[in-house]
Design a protein around this motif. Structure first.
Motif, PDB file in Angstrom:
ATOM      1  N   ILE A   1       0.885  -1.207  -0.018  1.00  0.00           N
ATOM      2  CA  ILE A   1      -0.001  -0.010  -0.107  1.00  0.00           C
ATOM      3  C   ILE A   1       1.003   1.340   0.223  1.00  0.00           C
ATOM      4  O   ILE A   1       0.820   1.949  -0.941  1.00  0.00           O
ATOM      5  CB  ILE A   1      -1.145  -0.146   1.262  1.00  0.00           C
ATOM      6  CG1 ILE A   1      -2.040  -1.127   1.131  1.00  0.00           C
ATOM      7  CG2 ILE A   1      -1.899   1.239   1.163  1.00  0.00           C
ATOM      8  CD1 ILE A   1      -2.935  -1.348   2.270  1.00  0.00           C
TER       9      ILE A   1
ATOM     10  N   TYR B   1      -5.044  -3.214  -5.502  1.00  0.00           N
ATOM     11  CA  TYR B   1      -4.994  -2.113  -4.745  1.00  0.00           C
ATOM     12  C   TYR B   1      -5.104  -0.992  -5.520  1.00  0.00           C
ATOM     13  O   TYR B   1      -4.346  -0.927  -6.662  1.00  0.00           O
ATOM     14  CB  TYR B   1      -3.882  -1.902  -3.850  1.00  0.00           C
ATOM     15  CG  TYR B   1      -3.550  -0.470  -3.249  1.00  0.00           C
ATOM     16  CD1 TYR B   1      -4.638   0.106  -2.302  1.00  0.00           C
ATOM     17  CD2 TYR B   1      -2.462   0.172  -3.361  1.00  0.00           C
ATOM     18  CE1 TYR B   1      -4.411   1.231  -1.728  1.00  0.00           C
ATOM     19  CE2 TYR B   1      -2.394   1.403  -2.669  1.00  0.00           C
ATOM     20  CZ  TYR B   1      -3.421   1.963  -1.894  1.00  0.00           C
ATOM     21  OH  TYR B   1      -3.399   3.175  -1.304  1.00  0.00           O
TER      22      TYR B   1
ATOM     23  N   LYS C   1      -4.564   2.693  -5.925  1.00  0.00           N
ATOM     24  CA  LYS C   1      -3.847   3.710  -5.134  1.00  0.00           C
ATOM     25  C   LYS C   1      -4.661   5.143  -5.188  1.00  0.00           C
ATOM     26  O   LYS C   1      -4.887   5.805  -4.057  1.00  0.00           O
ATOM     27  CB  LYS C   1      -2.269   3.852  -5.289  1.00  0.00           C
ATOM     28  CG  LYS C   1      -1.603   4.670  -4.480  1.00  0.00           C
ATOM     29  CD  LYS C   1      -0.091   4.810  -4.785  1.00  0.00           C
ATOM     30  CE  LYS C   1       0.541   5.715  -4.085  1.00  0.00           C
ATOM     31  NZ  LYS C   1       1.898   5.786  -4.311  1.00  0.00           N
TER      32      LYS C   1
END
Length: 183
Positions: free
Chosen positions: A50, A89, A91
């Motif tokens: 992350i 993910y 972002k």
């Protein structure tokens, strides 16, 4: 090892079948690993980086956000399914998309720590997940179907019927014109 992800400083993070999250120094020529988080005999299926020293970890008992520097789970995200097999993910959007073998696609807002949307695959077990563009994801299932989803609206845009193979992995060519499917 079930999953690997490259992290900064020439390191690799591995998710182990017996529940350990380990850091490996790829510059060293030895096979030493350092356990940085453990779910104690709970399978780790997937990991995504992350930011800084924070990762999302998909396990047999849920989705965890883990701070590697503190070697602890920051929080666990709860939704309709427990088993989280694949993660993406996004972002720019602060979202994580997960799939589970139980046919659920979940969209998580990690900033607000909640599940925003759950979509259900109509046939076969979900096996693979890929990002097509910022608004569309692709899933592959155990009976060989590939589906394109608008994850923000929660809609299946279209489905490509395939043969009866179990598609465990998906990848896209750089120009996004071809989808590569692997058993």
């Amino acid at each position: 090892m079930i999953s690997l992800v490259e992290i900064p400083n020439s390191m690799v993070l591995s998710g182990e079948v017996y529940g350990d999250l380990c850091i490996w120094d790829i510059d060293r020529q030895n096979e030493e690993r350092k356990v940085v988080f453990s779910r104690h005999n709970r399978i780790i299926y997937d990991i995504v980086w992350i930011e800084k020293m924070t990762v999302a970890v998909g396990t047999v008992d849920g989705l965890y956000i883990v701070d590697l520097s503190k070697k602890t789970s920051i929080f666990r995200l709860h939704g309709l399914t427990r088993k989280v097999e694949k993660l993406l993910y996004l972002k720019k959007k602060g979202k994580i998309i997960t799939i589970s073998e139980e046919q659920f696609i979940s969209v998580w807002d990690i900033r607000r720590r909640k599940c925003l949307r759950v979509m259900k695959e109509s046939s076969g077990f979900l096996r693979s997940l890929a990002l097509y563009d910022e608004d569309v994801i692709i899933t592959g299932n155990s009976i060989g179907e590939i589906r394109f989803w608008d994850w923000q609206k929660g809609l299946c845009l279209y489905m490509i019927p395939r043969d009866q193979r179990d598609y465990v992995s998906l990848a896209l060519t750089e120009d996004r014109k071809k989808t590569v499917i692997g058993p």
